[in-house]
Design a protein around this motif. Structure first.
Motif, PDB file in Angstrom:
ATOM      1  N   LEU A 278      29.130  31.845  48.486  1.00  0.00           N
ATOM      2  CA  LEU A 278      29.302  30.471  47.998  1.00  0.00           C
ATOM      3  C   LEU A 278      30.698  30.272  47.417  1.00  0.00           C
ATOM      4  O   LEU A 278      31.256  29.184  47.485  1.00  0.00           O
ATOM      5  N   ILE A 279      31.265  31.331  46.870  1.00  0.00           N
ATOM      6  CA  ILE A 279      32.680  31.317  46.484  1.00  0.00           C
ATOM      7  C   ILE A 279      33.353  32.336  47.403  1.00  0.00           C
ATOM      8  O   ILE A 279      33.110  33.534  47.286  1.00  0.00           O
ATOM      9  N   PRO A 280      34.149  31.856  48.384  1.00  0.00           N
ATOM     10  CA  PRO A 280      34.735  32.760  49.378  1.00  0.00           C
ATOM     11  C   PRO A 280      35.438  33.965  48.755  1.00  0.00           C
ATOM     12  O   PRO A 280      36.103  33.839  47.723  1.00  0.00           O
ATOM     13  N   LYS A 281      35.283  35.129  49.397  1.00  0.00           N
ATOM     14  CA  LYS A 281      35.830  36.373  48.863  1.00  0.00           C
ATOM     15  C   LYS A 281      37.328  36.294  48.610  1.00  0.00           C
ATOM     16  O   LYS A 281      37.830  36.883  47.677  1.00  0.00           O
ATOM     17  N   LYS A 282      38.010  35.531  49.418  1.00  0.00           N
ATOM     18  CA  LYS A 282      39.464  35.368  49.272  1.00  0.00           C
ATOM     19  C   LYS A 282      39.834  34.812  47.891  1.00  0.00           C
ATOM     20  O   LYS A 282      40.930  35.030  47.398  1.00  0.00           O
TER      21      LYS A 282
ATOM     22  N   HIS B 279      38.109  35.441  44.999  1.00  0.00           N
ATOM     23  CA  HIS B 279      37.637  36.297  43.911  1.00  0.00           C
ATOM     24  C   HIS B 279      38.760  36.893  43.063  1.00  0.00           C
ATOM     25  O   HIS B 279      38.578  37.118  41.884  1.00  0.00           O
ATOM     26  N   ARG B 280      39.913  37.155  43.660  1.00  0.00           N
ATOM     27  CA  ARG B 280      41.040  37.760  42.935  1.00  0.00           C
ATOM     28  C   ARG B 280      41.759  36.773  42.028  1.00  0.00           C
ATOM     29  O   ARG B 280      42.480  37.158  41.133  1.00  0.00           O
ATOM     30  N   ARG B 281      41.605  35.498  42.299  1.00  0.00           N
ATOM     31  CA  ARG B 281      42.355  34.491  41.542  1.00  0.00           C
ATOM     32  C   ARG B 281      41.859  34.366  40.110  1.00  0.00           C
ATOM     33  O   ARG B 281      40.666  34.387  39.854  1.00  0.00           O
ATOM     34  N   ASN B 282      42.803  34.201  39.193  1.00  0.00           N
ATOM     35  CA  ASN B 282      42.477  34.142  37.767  1.00  0.00           C
ATOM     36  C   ASN B 282      41.452  33.073  37.417  1.00  0.00           C
ATOM     37  O   ASN B 282      40.555  33.314  36.630  1.00  0.00           O
ATOM     38  N   TYR B 283      41.605  31.891  38.007  1.00  0.00           N
ATOM     39  CA  TYR B 283      40.670  30.807  37.704  1.00  0.00           C
ATOM     40  C   TYR B 283      39.228  31.260  37.927  1.00  0.00           C
ATOM     41  O   TYR B 283      38.358  31.039  37.086  1.00  0.00           O
TER      42      TYR B 283
END
Length: 91
Positions: free
Chosen positions: A20-24, A26-30
């Protein structure tokens, strides 16, 4: 892959896992700040045709911020029309 009823098009077929939240993202701070690891890993099983459509209509950021639940995906008019069309396709 598992077999089941796609929650988008309601067809009985092979299902793929959609984050539901694309893996790409996941690394982003937000996303690290606003979601737990469990929330980031959560997803739904949908058929390949619906899965491809979801990614064709919206980029990763839009999916992560606005379409991060099954209900949000189903409520979108463009996607709803697409899922309706898929529902008439042969498996």
């Amino acid at each position: 892959n598992k077999i089941g009823v796609c929650p988008c098009c309601k067809r009985q077929t092979r299902l793929t896992f959609h984050h539901l939240i694309p893996k790409k993202m996941h690394r982003r701070n937000y996303f690290k700040k606003h979601y737990t690891k469990t929330e980031l890993q959560s997803g739904i099983y949908i058929c390949r045709q619906c899965h491809s459509g979801v990614h064709r209509f919206y980029d990763e950021m839009a999916l992560a911020k606005h379409y991060n639940s099954l209900q949000h995906l189903l409520d979108d008019s463009q996607l709803a029309a697409f899922f309706q069309w898929v529902s008439k396709q042969r498996v």
